[in-house]
Design an enzyme around this catalytic site. Structure first.
Site, mmCIF file in Angstrom:
data_model
loop_
_atom_site.group_PDB
_atom_site.id
_atom_site.type_symbol
_atom_site.label_atom_id
_atom_site.label_comp_id
_atom_site.label_asym_id
_atom_site.label_seq_id
_atom_site.Cartn_x
_atom_site.Cartn_y
_atom_site.Cartn_z
ATOM 1 N N ASP A 118 -9.389 -3.037 -2.659
ATOM 2 C CA ASP A 118 -9.071 -1.971 -3.609
ATOM 3 C C ASP A 118 -9.602 -2.269 -5.006
ATOM 4 O O ASP A 118 -10.013 -1.356 -5.727
ATOM 5 C CB ASP A 118 -7.555 -1.787 -3.708
ATOM 6 C CG ASP A 118 -6.991 -0.931 -2.592
ATOM 7 O OD1 ASP A 118 -7.786 -0.285 -1.882
ATOM 8 O OD2 ASP A 118 -5.758 -0.908 -2.428
ATOM 9 N N HIS B 30 1.367 3.657 -3.107
ATOM 10 C CA HIS B 30 0.352 4.592 -3.609
ATOM 11 C C HIS B 30 0.924 5.987 -3.832
ATOM 12 O O HIS B 30 0.562 6.675 -4.786
ATOM 13 C CB HIS B 30 -0.805 4.680 -2.619
ATOM 14 C CG HIS B 30 -2.001 3.875 -3.011
ATOM 15 N ND1 HIS B 30 -2.850 4.237 -4.018
ATOM 16 C CD2 HIS B 30 -2.479 2.713 -2.520
ATOM 17 C CE1 HIS B 30 -3.803 3.341 -4.138
ATOM 18 N NE2 HIS B 30 -3.614 2.396 -3.237
ATOM 19 N N HIS C 50 -45.857 30.408 14.794
ATOM 20 C CA HIS C 50 -45.877 28.956 14.698
ATOM 21 C C HIS C 50 -47.152 28.406 15.361
ATOM 22 O O HIS C 50 -47.822 27.518 14.827
ATOM 23 C CB HIS C 50 -44.666 28.340 15.406
ATOM 24 C CG HIS C 50 -43.383 28.428 14.640
ATOM 25 N ND1 HIS C 50 -42.800 29.619 14.292
ATOM 26 C CD2 HIS C 50 -42.557 27.445 14.158
ATOM 27 C CE1 HIS C 50 -41.668 29.384 13.650
ATOM 28 N NE2 HIS C 50 -41.498 28.061 13.552
ATOM 29 N N GLU D 260 -7.386 4.031 7.485
ATOM 30 C CA GLU D 260 -8.290 3.781 6.357
ATOM 31 C C GLU D 260 -8.476 2.271 6.126
ATOM 32 O O GLU D 260 -9.595 1.771 6.041
ATOM 33 C CB GLU D 260 -7.723 4.441 5.100
ATOM 34 C CG GLU D 260 -8.545 4.194 3.845
ATOM 35 C CD GLU D 260 -7.878 4.721 2.595
ATOM 36 O OE1 GLU D 260 -8.563 4.829 1.568
ATOM 37 O OE2 GLU D 260 -6.660 5.013 2.637
ATOM 38 N N HIS D 261 -7.371 1.550 5.972
ATOM 39 C CA HIS D 261 -7.406 0.099 5.786
ATOM 40 C C HIS D 261 -6.793 -0.569 7.010
ATOM 41 O O HIS D 261 -5.698 -0.201 7.418
ATOM 42 C CB HIS D 261 -6.598 -0.325 4.559
ATOM 43 C CG HIS D 261 -6.952 0.391 3.293
ATOM 44 N ND1 HIS D 261 -6.206 1.444 2.798
ATOM 45 C CD2 HIS D 261 -7.964 0.193 2.415
ATOM 46 C CE1 HIS D 261 -6.743 1.866 1.673
ATOM 47 N NE2 HIS D 261 -7.817 1.133 1.419
ATOM 48 N N GLN E 129 0.813 -1.214 0.000
ATOM 49 C CA GLN E 129 0.000 0.000 0.000
ATOM 50 C C GLN E 129 0.851 1.271 0.000
ATOM 51 O O GLN E 129 0.404 2.322 -0.456
ATOM 52 C CB GLN E 129 -0.929 -0.002 1.213
ATOM 53 C CG GLN E 129 -2.011 -1.065 1.155
ATOM 54 C CD GLN E 129 -2.999 -0.824 0.026
ATOM 55 O OE1 GLN E 129 -3.575 0.250 -0.095
ATOM 56 N NE2 GLN E 129 -3.191 -1.835 -0.809
#
Length: 436
Positions: free
Chosen positions: A353, A254, A413, A319-320, A251
């Site tokens: 992914d 990336h 109201h 995230e992961h 990862q």
């Protein structure tokens, strides 16, 4: 908490300093697009992508020509992946029911799930052609029933990437643009002379794309605030260093700023993983990116036990999160802050992914504390409605409403309720005395 950092990355202050300048740059670009429209978009595309076609929107014949360049095997793989994404999105959609209930006699409340009417999907592709991102955004929006789906992707090596275009078209995009970066985000959100603005933006991107979405939020909806890819491996001695190192470095490729974190209760596994990462970085074709990311953002955290590992993981809210322990389901039960979980050594983040069917657009930068990732429900708006069927019900609920309005001092109201009490209850009711 007595955790030990065997390896640390940049501090929070250092990471923040890296982002300086992005906000002002993006603000200027968006202002230019809003003022000059297509002309600004074209200049930006020429500047950043060296790309200036007659039209940024692909015609149906251009789409067909590009799709014909995709090999049968690649096309089969794209269709397989999309079907997995669609299958899961359909199951999620089926779980979202329109409801209508009678909460009091003749008082009906309900809600409807209505698709967002137009969505702009950004598919990154300047460095790596992100075919899978088209499945995650375009196909999922299609399952949700969005009636107008725009898809934009930058040119790859000077031209549209055939596989990305194929994935967009098969996913259900109605308009496809070869346009990248902030200029794509700005054009879709703000609109130009040739691109009608959308109601919502989705999809990952670099720091400039993420900042553009942040600045445009409110004017349009967005899926979430997304930063660089993050991955965490939670592991004990039931797995080896090669597995852990592969999942971390896989990862880190990336980008130059993709955090990769190992959380473990085994010093032996921690030290061996650091050594194994060094070995892998000698042979990985994308090592230039991955090595810098690991050097600046990689961390190895040694904990005393599983409870401490859990606390660290929930605090980081990665995230992961790849879990490979002797108690994976325990982590599933107790983890509360993350993007997506990948349980056991037989699965991995790359599955999520690319192909397994869950969505890969996920919260980063601790956003997992308050939101999940992109899913079919993000494209649906839940709208409530009410109806009162009888005079008696109108007078009864109106009496309560009148008194509660006067409790807050809202006389106008209260009169909305009172007029209905008077008309449907068969008697006059002064302000604030609806139930008397």
């Amino acid at each position: 908490m007595a955790v030990t950092y065997l390896k640390s990355g940049k501090t929070a202050a250092e990471r923040s300093a890296d982002d300086q300048g992005v906000q002002s740059t993006v603000r200027a670009i968006l202002s230019d697009i809003e003022e000059r429209g297509d002309a600004a978009v074209r200049e930006l595309s020429e500047k950043f992508d060296k790309f200036s076609p007659a039209s940024f929107r692909l015609s149906e014949s251009e789409i067909e020509s590009l799709m014909n360049r995709v090999s049968p095997r690649d096309m089969e793989d794209i269709q397989f992946a999309q079907e997995q994404v669609r299958n899961f999105a359909r199951a999620q959609r089926d779980s979202m029911r329109d409801i209508e209930v009678e909460t009091l006699p003749d008082v009906i409340l309900g809600h409807k799930n209505i698709p967002v009417q137009s969505v702009g999907c950004y598919i990154p592709g300047g460095k790596f052609p992100m075919v899978a991102s088209a499945h995650m955004s375009v196909a999922t929006a299609s399952v949700a029933g969005v009636p107008r789906i725009l898809a934009a992707t930058p040119p790859f090596k000077g031209e549209p990437n055939p596989a990305v275009i194929a994935a967009m078209k098969l996913g259900g995009a109605h308009e496809i643009y070869v346009l990248g970066g902030v200029q794509a985000i700005g054009a879709m959100a703000l609109g130009t002379q040739t691109i009608k603005a959308v109601d919502m933006l989705v999809g990952p991107g670099n720091a400039f794309v993420a900042e553009a979405k942040r600045q445009l939020y409110g004017r349009v909806g967005i899926d979430l605030f997304a930063g660089p890819t993050e991955t965490m491996v939670i592991a004990d001695e039931t797995v080896d260093a090669e597995m852990c190192a592969t999942d971390l470095i896989g990862q880190a490729e990336h980008g130059y700023n993709s955090p990769a974190v190992l959380v473990t209760n085994s010093r032996k596994l921690a030290e061996e993983t650091i050594t194994e990462i060094g070995r892998l970085l000698q042979i990985l074709p994308t090592r230039q990116t991955a090595a810098r990311s690991w050097e600046d953002y990689g961390e190895v955290i040694l904990c005393d036990g599983y409870e401490e590992m859990l606390d660290v993981a929930n605090d980081i809210a990665s995230e992961h999160v790849q879990v490979m322990t002797d108690r994976d389901d325990w982590f599933l039960e107790n983890m509360h802050s993350y993007g997506a979980l990948f349980l056991g050594p037989r699965t991995n983040v790359a599955n999520g992914d690319k192909v397994i069917g869950t969505n890969h657009t996920l919260p980063t930068m601790k956003a997992g504390r308050y939101t999940g990732g992109l899913w079919v429900g993000k494209f649906l708006k839940t709208h409530s409605y009410q109806k009162v069927l009888t005079d008696d019900a109108a007078a009864s609920i109106g009496a309560y409403c009148s008194r509660l309005c006067m409790l807050e001092g809202f006389v106008g109201h209260a009169e909305q309720a009172n007029i209905r009490v008077r008309r449907y209850g068969g008697r006059n009711v002064p302000y604030g005395e609806g139930a008397e």
